[in-house]
Design a protein around this motif. Structure first.
Motif, mmCIF file in Angstrom:
data_model
loop_
_atom_site.group_PDB
_atom_site.id
_atom_site.type_symbol
_atom_site.label_atom_id
_atom_site.label_comp_id
_atom_site.label_asym_id
_atom_site.label_seq_id
_atom_site.Cartn_x
_atom_site.Cartn_y
_atom_site.Cartn_z
ATOM 1 N N THR A 258 42.599 -9.767 48.370
ATOM 2 C CA THR A 258 42.879 -9.616 46.951
ATOM 3 C C THR A 258 41.533 -9.620 46.247
ATOM 4 O OG1 THR A 258 45.003 -10.734 47.141
ATOM 5 C CG2 THR A 258 44.000 -10.647 44.935
ATOM 6 N N VAL A 259 41.233 -8.552 45.513
ATOM 7 C CA VAL A 259 39.930 -8.402 44.879
ATOM 8 C C VAL A 259 40.087 -8.367 43.365
ATOM 9 C CG1 VAL A 259 37.893 -6.928 44.638
ATOM 10 C CG2 VAL A 259 39.044 -7.115 46.858
ATOM 11 N N ILE A 260 39.291 -9.169 42.685
ATOM 12 C CA ILE A 260 39.191 -9.090 41.233
ATOM 13 C C ILE A 260 37.831 -8.469 40.957
ATOM 14 C CG2 ILE A 260 39.071 -10.369 39.071
ATOM 15 C CD1 ILE A 260 40.991 -12.394 40.362
ATOM 16 N N PHE A 261 37.860 -7.295 40.369
ATOM 17 C CA PHE A 261 36.679 -6.465 40.187
ATOM 18 C C PHE A 261 36.424 -6.314 38.696
ATOM 19 C CE2 PHE A 261 35.371 -1.708 40.599
ATOM 20 C CZ PHE A 261 34.038 -2.018 40.425
ATOM 21 N N ILE A 262 35.343 -6.902 38.218
ATOM 22 C CA ILE A 262 34.990 -6.842 36.800
ATOM 23 C C ILE A 262 33.966 -5.735 36.621
ATOM 24 C CG2 ILE A 262 33.962 -8.109 34.872
ATOM 25 C CD1 ILE A 262 34.854 -10.685 36.520
ATOM 26 N N THR A 263 34.275 -4.778 35.739
ATOM 27 C CA THR A 263 33.358 -3.671 35.535
ATOM 28 C C THR A 263 33.554 -3.043 34.163
ATOM 29 O OG1 THR A 263 32.496 -1.614 36.479
ATOM 30 C CG2 THR A 263 34.884 -1.936 36.587
ATOM 31 N N HIS A 264 32.495 -2.386 33.690
ATOM 32 C CA HIS A 264 32.579 -1.556 32.494
ATOM 33 C C HIS A 264 32.675 -0.095 32.892
ATOM 34 C CE1 HIS A 264 30.753 -5.237 30.837
ATOM 35 N NE2 HIS A 264 31.399 -4.888 29.738
ATOM 36 N N PHE B 104 40.634 -4.818 28.573
ATOM 37 C CA PHE B 104 40.595 -5.883 27.579
ATOM 38 C C PHE B 104 40.018 -5.379 26.265
ATOM 39 C CE2 PHE B 104 40.523 -8.215 31.588
ATOM 40 C CZ PHE B 104 41.474 -9.185 31.360
ATOM 41 N N SER B 105 40.408 -6.035 25.180
ATOM 42 C CA SER B 105 39.876 -5.721 23.854
ATOM 43 C C SER B 105 38.557 -6.450 23.647
ATOM 44 C CB SER B 105 40.871 -6.171 22.780
ATOM 45 O OG SER B 105 40.940 -7.588 22.769
ATOM 46 N N ASN B 106 37.902 -6.138 22.544
ATOM 47 C CA ASN B 106 36.738 -6.921 22.140
ATOM 48 C C ASN B 106 37.221 -8.282 21.659
ATOM 49 O OD1 ASN B 106 34.808 -4.961 22.705
ATOM 50 N ND2 ASN B 106 35.135 -3.953 20.736
ATOM 51 N N LYS B 107 36.280 -9.127 21.247
ATOM 52 C CA LYS B 107 36.628 -10.475 20.795
ATOM 53 C C LYS B 107 37.515 -10.419 19.570
ATOM 54 C CE LYS B 107 32.518 -12.522 22.697
ATOM 55 N NZ LYS B 107 31.283 -13.211 22.464
ATOM 56 N N PRO B 108 38.513 -11.241 19.469
ATOM 57 C CA PRO B 108 38.976 -12.151 20.496
ATOM 58 C C PRO B 108 39.615 -11.353 21.638
ATOM 59 C CG PRO B 108 40.512 -12.195 18.663
ATOM 60 C CD PRO B 108 39.369 -11.287 18.280
ATOM 61 N N THR B 109 39.252 -11.700 22.848
ATOM 62 C CA THR B 109 39.669 -10.940 24.026
ATOM 63 C C THR B 109 41.162 -11.068 24.274
ATOM 64 O OG1 THR B 109 37.481 -11.312 24.966
ATOM 65 C CG2 THR B 109 39.212 -10.577 26.462
ATOM 66 N N LYS B 110 41.787 -9.903 24.364
ATOM 67 C CA LYS B 110 43.213 -9.811 24.687
ATOM 68 C C LYS B 110 43.393 -8.629 25.621
ATOM 69 C CE LYS B 110 44.827 -11.797 20.476
ATOM 70 N NZ LYS B 110 45.122 -11.751 19.151
ATOM 71 N N ILE B 111 44.509 -8.614 26.305
ATOM 72 C CA ILE B 111 44.812 -7.459 27.154
ATOM 73 C C ILE B 111 45.252 -6.312 26.268
ATOM 74 C CG2 ILE B 111 46.367 -6.532 28.909
ATOM 75 C CD1 ILE B 111 46.418 -9.317 30.178
ATOM 76 N N LYS B 112 44.523 -5.190 26.356
ATOM 77 C CA LYS B 112 44.883 -3.991 25.606
ATOM 78 C C LYS B 112 45.999 -3.227 26.308
ATOM 79 C CE LYS B 112 41.341 -1.777 22.835
ATOM 80 N NZ LYS B 112 40.283 -0.777 22.787
ATOM 81 N N LYS B 113 45.804 -3.022 27.614
ATOM 82 C CA LYS B 113 46.785 -2.262 28.377
ATOM 83 C C LYS B 113 46.543 -2.491 29.870
ATOM 84 C CE LYS B 113 49.091 2.138 28.625
ATOM 85 N NZ LYS B 113 49.377 3.392 28.038
ATOM 86 N N ILE B 114 47.620 -2.416 30.638
ATOM 87 C CA ILE B 114 47.539 -2.520 32.094
ATOM 88 C C ILE B 114 47.999 -1.187 32.679
ATOM 89 C CG2 ILE B 114 48.407 -3.693 34.158
ATOM 90 C CD1 ILE B 114 48.838 -6.181 32.396
ATOM 91 N N PHE B 115 47.169 -0.637 33.545
ATOM 92 C CA PHE B 115 47.490 0.626 34.215
ATOM 93 C C PHE B 115 47.768 0.359 35.681
ATOM 94 C CE2 PHE B 115 44.818 1.752 30.662
ATOM 95 C CZ PHE B 115 45.384 2.915 30.172
ATOM 96 N N LYS B 116 48.839 0.924 36.194
ATOM 97 C CA LYS B 116 49.109 0.899 37.625
ATOM 98 C C LYS B 116 48.513 2.180 38.172
ATOM 99 C CE LYS B 116 51.812 -0.818 41.058
ATOM 100 N NZ LYS B 116 51.001 -1.433 42.045
ATOM 101 N N ASN B 117 47.561 2.050 39.076
ATOM 102 C CA ASN B 117 46.852 3.207 39.610
ATOM 103 C C ASN B 117 47.556 3.715 40.868
ATOM 104 O OD1 ASN B 117 45.032 5.109 40.486
ATOM 105 N ND2 ASN B 117 43.304 3.723 40.635
#
Length: 164
Positions: free
Chosen positions: A107-113, A128-141
């Motif tokens: 299980t990999v958690i990959f943080i990237t821009h 994620f959104s800018n501050k305050p950080t919230k989940i903008k959207k989740i994509f299933k690839n």
């Protein structure tokens, strides 16, 4: 953990850098086998005795990936692991990563821009959104680890729209 910066211990050889994270987790015999196996998988067999200062940036990054995958765990955290690499080396290292991931299935958690890297490697992409950080959207690839660039490009464009 694969850090954004190279974190090899400069006064230790490549072998010693990998052994350092393994020595209290597995037997000496298993350590030797793992180090050989993972260095070979990232195309670095034969450099066990080299010190980090004699390695290129891409080689250091591959040693870091080998070290992280050789560690006996079910999880892997990656923080911008392809940052500061030229495109050729980045693509090579991503190929090694895919090869190792297919074998280990961690299980990999990959943080990237880098949206392209996220689309190339991620099964689930969380934006994620800018501050305050919230989940903008989740994509299933539906296309992780596939070479079909057209399919990946559609998903990349969809993610990029969130930033317009």
């Amino acid at each position: 953990y694969i850090f954004q910066e190279d974190t090899l211990i400069p006064w230790k050889t490549v072998y010693d850098n990998l052994e350092f994270v393994l020595k209290k987790k597995i037997s000496k015999e298993e350590i030797n086998l793992r180090i050989k196996k993972y260095l070979e998988m990232v195309g670095l067999n034969g450099i066990e005795g080299e010190y980090p200062n004699s390695l290129s940036g891409g080689m250091k990054r591959r040693v870091g990936i080998a070290r992280a995958f050789s560690f006996p765990s079910s999880y892997l955290f990656m923080d911008e692991p392809f940052e500061f690499l030229d495109i050729k080396i980045k693509n090579e290292i991503m190929e090694y990563f895919i090869k190792l991931q297919n074998m280990e299935n961690k299980t990999v958690i990959f943080i990237t821009h880098d949206i392209e890297s996220a689309v190339s490697l991620g099964e689930k992409i969380v934006v994620f959104s800018n501050k305050p950080t919230k989940i903008k959207k989740i994509f299933k690839n539906p296309y992780p680890k596939e070479k079909n660039k057209e399919k990946k490009e559609k998903l990349k464009v969809e993610i990029e729209k969130l930033f317009l």
